[in-house]
Design a protein around this motif. Structure first.
Motif, PDB file in Angstrom:
ATOM      1  N   GLU A  23      39.274  35.300  17.257  1.00 33.33           N
ATOM      2  CA  GLU A  23      37.873  35.471  16.865  1.00 33.33           C
ATOM      3  C   GLU A  23      37.157  36.438  17.803  1.00 33.33           C
ATOM      4  OE1 GLU A  23      36.237  31.565  16.793  1.00 33.33           O
ATOM      5  OE2 GLU A  23      37.177  31.010  14.875  1.00 33.33           O
ATOM      6  N   GLN A  24      37.437  36.346  19.092  1.00 30.83           N
ATOM      7  CA  GLN A  24      36.787  37.241  20.047  1.00 30.83           C
ATOM      8  C   GLN A  24      37.239  38.686  19.841  1.00 30.83           C
ATOM      9  OE1 GLN A  24      34.348  36.433  22.015  1.00 30.83           O
ATOM     10  NE2 GLN A  24      34.437  34.264  21.490  1.00 30.83           N
TER      11      GLN A  24
ATOM     12  N   ARG B  45      35.367  40.139  17.033  1.00 27.01           N
ATOM     13  CA  ARG B  45      34.017  40.535  17.425  1.00 27.01           C
ATOM     14  C   ARG B  45      34.007  41.910  18.077  1.00 27.01           C
ATOM     15  NH1 ARG B  45      30.797  35.392  20.092  1.00 27.01           N
ATOM     16  NH2 ARG B  45      30.867  34.016  18.273  1.00 27.01           N
TER      17      ARG B  45
END
Length: 283
Positions: free
Chosen positions: A6-7, A10
């Protein structure tokens, strides 16, 4: 691993790219496309396209073995993060120069409403972080706990910070004045909520209200609202200075006996009720 994926998303990777990169990192040895698809969950039909994009971004490398067999190795995470940091900083620097040149003059001053503690405090952080010359805050202890580290960093870079803080503050930042007159409990009783006011560079303001675990907020660049907010904080600070100089008992006696002051204080209930009705209709 899910959090890492998820990071990475981003920071600009697609979901498949992030999964493939993490799979290569975890493996610790070259993997072919079939192995990456099997371990990562990336469909076999798109795994080579995904790996090709990672190679194109410099996040992975091709290794060609005997009989044209192709394996893939990741760019080491430390190197990847440093590269991402450089690219991000370069983009920000470029946008700082170019983005303002394409902004059309606003037809009306920006204003938008916010609901919920997280949204209000996040917008307050935006105003604080953007300050370059001066910052005015009217704040209560709960909100100060979250915003204090950022306010401290802003003060350290030379921004003049003026704060009126309701009650004792755990940490003194900038020019901080404890709001002791009138006592904070009477302010809550009069307004029905605790107000957060954050003004950056006398050009933008965030006004938020907190009560019973709920919060509402308004952000605007309207010069009239910004000016009134700055003056509101300045007058509150001035009152604390006057109380300290003249003595709280003397000022309290005057505060509680002068008919004009009593009339003005009594009028606060109605606008406070309107604010709660508009900002927090569920209360």
């Amino acid at each position: 691993m899910r959090d890492v994926v998820e990071q990475l998303q981003r920071l600009g990777m697609s979901g498949y790219e992030a999964k493939a990169y993490v799979t290569l990192v975890v493996a610790g040895q070259p993997l072919n496309g079939y192995e990456v698809a099997k371990r990562s969950g990336v469909p076999r039909s798109t795994v080579y396209e995904t790996l090709g994009k990672l190679v194109g971004k410099g996040a992975a490398y091709e290794l060609r073995g005997p009989e044209e067999a192709v394996g893939y190795l990741p760019l080491p995470p430390k190197s990847l993060l440093e590269r991402m940091r450089r690219e991000f900083d370069d983009s920000i620097e470029s946008l700082q120069a170019s983005l303002p040149t394409i902004v059309a003059p606003p037809g009306a001053h920006m204003i938008h409403n916010l609901k919920g503690t997280e949204a209000v405090l996040a917008r307050a952080e935006d105003v604080i972080a953007a300050a370059r010359t001066d910052l005015f805050l009217s704040i209560w202890p709960d909100e100060m706990k979250q915003l204090c580290p950022l306010v401290g960093r802003v003060a350290e870079r030379g921004v003049e910070v003026s704060i009126v803080h309701f009650g004792p503050a755990e940490v003194s930042v900038g020019h901080l004045y404890e709001h002791r007159f009138p006592v904070p409990d009477s302010v809550i009783e009069n307004l029905g909520c605790s107000l957060l006011v954050v003004v950056g560079d006398c050009s933008e303001v965030l006004i938020g209200g907190f009560v019973n675990g709920s919060a509402w907020g308004v952000y605007t660049e309207d010069p009239a609202v910004v000016l009134m907010s700055v003056e509101y904080i300045k007058h509150d600070i001035a009152l604390q200075i006057i109380a300290d100089r003249l003595g709280h008992d003397t000022l309290r006696e005057f505060w509680n006996s002068d008919p004009e002051l009593m009339r003005l204080r009594a009028a606060h209930g109605h606008p406070a009720a309107l604010l709660r009705a508009v900002g927090m209709p569920d209360l």
